[in-house]
Design a protein around this motif. Structure first.
Motif, PDB file in Angstrom:
ATOM      1  N   PHE A  33       0.825  -1.215   0.189  1.00  0.00           N
ATOM      2  CA  PHE A  33      -0.030  -0.083   0.074  1.00  0.00           C
ATOM      3  C   PHE A  33       0.977   0.964  -0.174  1.00  0.00           C
ATOM      4  CE2 PHE A  33      -3.756  -2.197   1.330  1.00  0.00           C
ATOM      5  CZ  PHE A  33      -3.216  -3.536   2.127  1.00  0.00           C
ATOM      6  N   TYR A  35       0.876   5.550   0.673  1.00  0.00           N
ATOM      7  CA  TYR A  35      -0.307   6.114   1.510  1.00  0.00           C
ATOM      8  C   TYR A  35       0.855   7.773   1.748  1.00  0.00           C
ATOM      9  CZ  TYR A  35      -2.810   3.056   4.167  1.00  0.00           C
ATOM     10  OH  TYR A  35      -3.533   1.542   4.704  1.00  0.00           O
ATOM     11  N   LEU A  45      -5.609   7.363   1.497  1.00  0.00           N
ATOM     12  CA  LEU A  45      -4.462   5.603   0.497  1.00  0.00           C
ATOM     13  C   LEU A  45      -4.891   6.065  -1.098  1.00  0.00           C
ATOM     14  CD1 LEU A  45      -4.170   2.347   0.201  1.00  0.00           C
ATOM     15  CD2 LEU A  45      -6.400   2.113   0.020  1.00  0.00           C
ATOM     16  N   TYR A  48      -2.643   0.365  -4.326  1.00  0.00           N
ATOM     17  CA  TYR A  48      -2.445  -0.654  -3.802  1.00  0.00           C
ATOM     18  C   TYR A  48      -2.292  -2.012  -4.487  1.00  0.00           C
ATOM     19  CZ  TYR A  48      -7.181  -3.330  -2.859  1.00  0.00           C
ATOM     20  OH  TYR A  48      -8.387  -4.135  -3.023  1.00  0.00           O
ATOM     21  N   ARG A  95       1.855  -6.632   3.563  1.00  0.00           N
ATOM     22  CA  ARG A  95       0.955  -6.942   4.595  1.00  0.00           C
ATOM     23  C   ARG A  95       0.940  -8.647   3.951  1.00  0.00           C
ATOM     24  NH1 ARG A  95      -5.253  -6.066   3.694  1.00  0.00           N
ATOM     25  NH2 ARG A  95      -5.554  -7.879   2.488  1.00  0.00           N
ATOM     26  N   GLN A 102      -1.624  -4.376   8.571  1.00  0.00           N
ATOM     27  CA  GLN A 102      -0.214  -3.608   7.680  1.00  0.00           C
ATOM     28  C   GLN A 102       0.888  -3.181   8.653  1.00  0.00           C
ATOM     29  OE1 GLN A 102      -2.436  -0.554   5.168  1.00  0.00           O
ATOM     30  NE2 GLN A 102      -3.743  -1.686   5.443  1.00  0.00           N
TER      31      GLN A 102
ATOM     32  N   ARG B  94     -11.630  -1.992   8.433  1.00  0.00           N
ATOM     33  CA  ARG B  94     -12.536  -3.016   7.136  1.00  0.00           C
ATOM     34  C   ARG B  94     -13.592  -4.123   7.342  1.00  0.00           C
ATOM     35  NH1 ARG B  94      -9.868  -7.330   4.330  1.00  0.00           N
ATOM     36  NH2 ARG B  94      -8.283  -8.257   5.238  1.00  0.00           N
ATOM     37  N   ALA B 100     -14.715  -6.880  -1.996  1.00  0.00           N
ATOM     38  CA  ALA B 100     -13.929  -6.428  -3.262  1.00  0.00           C
ATOM     39  C   ALA B 100     -12.962  -4.988  -2.597  1.00  0.00           C
ATOM     40  CB  ALA B 100     -15.492  -4.522  -3.850  1.00  0.00           C
ATOM     41  N   GLY B 101     -12.675  -5.409  -1.556  1.00  0.00           N
ATOM     42  CA  GLY B 101     -12.160  -4.121  -0.604  1.00  0.00           C
ATOM     43  C   GLY B 101     -11.047  -4.887   0.403  1.00  0.00           C
ATOM     44  N   ASN B 102      -9.545  -4.430   0.325  1.00  0.00           N
ATOM     45  CA  ASN B 102      -8.775  -4.943   0.607  1.00  0.00           C
ATOM     46  C   ASN B 102      -7.835  -3.999   1.491  1.00  0.00           C
ATOM     47  OD1 ASN B 102      -8.517  -8.117   0.776  1.00  0.00           O
ATOM     48  ND2 ASN B 102      -8.199  -7.172  -1.435  1.00  0.00           N
ATOM     49  N   MET B 103      -8.765  -2.359   1.671  1.00  0.00           N
ATOM     50  CA  MET B 103      -8.399  -0.893   2.409  1.00  0.00           C
ATOM     51  C   MET B 103      -9.115  -0.700   3.206  1.00  0.00           C
ATOM     52  SD  MET B 103      -9.095   0.932  -1.539  1.00  0.00           S
ATOM     53  CE  MET B 103     -10.773   0.369  -1.257  1.00  0.00           C
ATOM     54  N   LEU B 104      -8.221  -0.353   4.304  1.00  0.00           N
ATOM     55  CA  LEU B 104      -8.014   0.393   5.808  1.00  0.00           C
ATOM     56  C   LEU B 104      -8.368   1.135   5.353  1.00  0.00           C
ATOM     57  CD1 LEU B 104      -5.352  -0.783   7.924  1.00  0.00           C
ATOM     58  CD2 LEU B 104      -8.074  -1.970   8.092  1.00  0.00           C
ATOM     59  N   PHE B 106      -8.863   4.687   7.750  1.00  0.00           N
ATOM     60  CA  PHE B 106      -8.179   5.347   9.053  1.00  0.00           C
ATOM     61  C   PHE B 106      -8.979   6.316   9.534  1.00  0.00           C
ATOM     62  CE2 PHE B 106      -4.077   2.717   9.498  1.00  0.00           C
ATOM     63  CZ  PHE B 106      -4.005   2.346   8.871  1.00  0.00           C
TER      64      PHE B 106
END
Lengths: 113, 116
Positions: A33, A35, A45, A48, A95, A102, B94, B100-104, B106
């Motif tokens: 990823f 950022y 983000l 990724y 990750r 992560q 998450r 469809a999403g592996n994104m965190l 924040f």
């Protein structure tokens, strides 16, 4: 365990120049990823990768930004041409698998004059 | 869509007192929840996570967090604060049902200041 390694740690350059940021993820990690962190916008983000393939680049601000991952141990984020508003701290994180945390590098502090 | 709110920009606490850093989240499915800490000029460091199971999760440096599904909260706690705990804390979420999403996602971060 060397952790995620980013280079350079600091970069100062003039507007219009090309900037390349580098990242070495933790060995065996299959997600990477990128950022960007600023005071105004917090942590954003950008893009990724999974198994070296870009999956989601919807956070990339504009066409001046590009990212590549030619192999499992290296990724680059390039800005060309750079602008003062690109000044920020850029983090790389990696990750392993679906529900693991992560791991972040210590970032590149980029200043565009 | 998934989101995280950290309602306090800064939390001040005296050394030795308990501390709480608040986090609420929103996901359409079941959440993976994380806390990270950031010290000056460093990257984010993982503290703890909730995936499933016991609602009270213990992590690094004596920190713990309690998952509360009804209140959609995941507050970070420590029984006795240290001056060295002063840092920026991030909550992240998450949606584990979102293939469809592996994104965190924040939160905006909370600065913890522990005074001696």
């Amino acid at each position: 365990d060397a952790g995620v390694i980013q280079s350079p740690r600091h970069e100062v350059t003039e507007m219009g120049q090309e900037v390349t940021l580098r990242c070495k993820p933790i060995s065996g990690h299959d997600y990477l990823f990128w950022y960007r962190q600023t005071m105004m916008r917090g942590l954003e983000l950008l893009i990724y990768f999974n198994n070296n393939v870009p999956i989601d680049d919807s956070g990339m601000p504009e066409d001046r930004f590009s990212a590549k991952m030619p192999n499992a141990s290296f990724s680059t984020l390039k800005i060309q041409p750079s602008e003062p508003r690109d000044s920020a701290v850029y983090f790389c994180a990696s990750r392993f698998g679906g529900n693991q945390p992560q791991h972040f590098g210590d970032g590149t502090r980029l200043s565009i004059l | 869509a998934q989101s995280v709110a950290q309602p306090e920009d800064q939390v001040n606490v005296a050394e030795g007192n308990p501390l709480t850093v608040k986090c609420t989240y929103s996901v359409s499915g079941n959440p993976y929840l994380f806390w990270y800490v950031q010290y000056p000029n460093r990257g984010l460091q993982f503290l703890l996570k909730y995936i499933t199971g016991d609602n009270l999760v213990k992590g690094s440096y004596g920190f713990e967090a309690e998952f509360n599904k009804s209140q959609t909260s995941f507050h970070l706690k420590k029984p006795s604060a240290l001056v060295s705990d002063s840092a920026l804390y991030f909550c992240a979420v998450r949606d584990m049902n979102n293939n469809a999403g592996n994104m965190l996602t924040f939160g905006g971060g909370t600065r913890l200041m522990v005074k001696p």
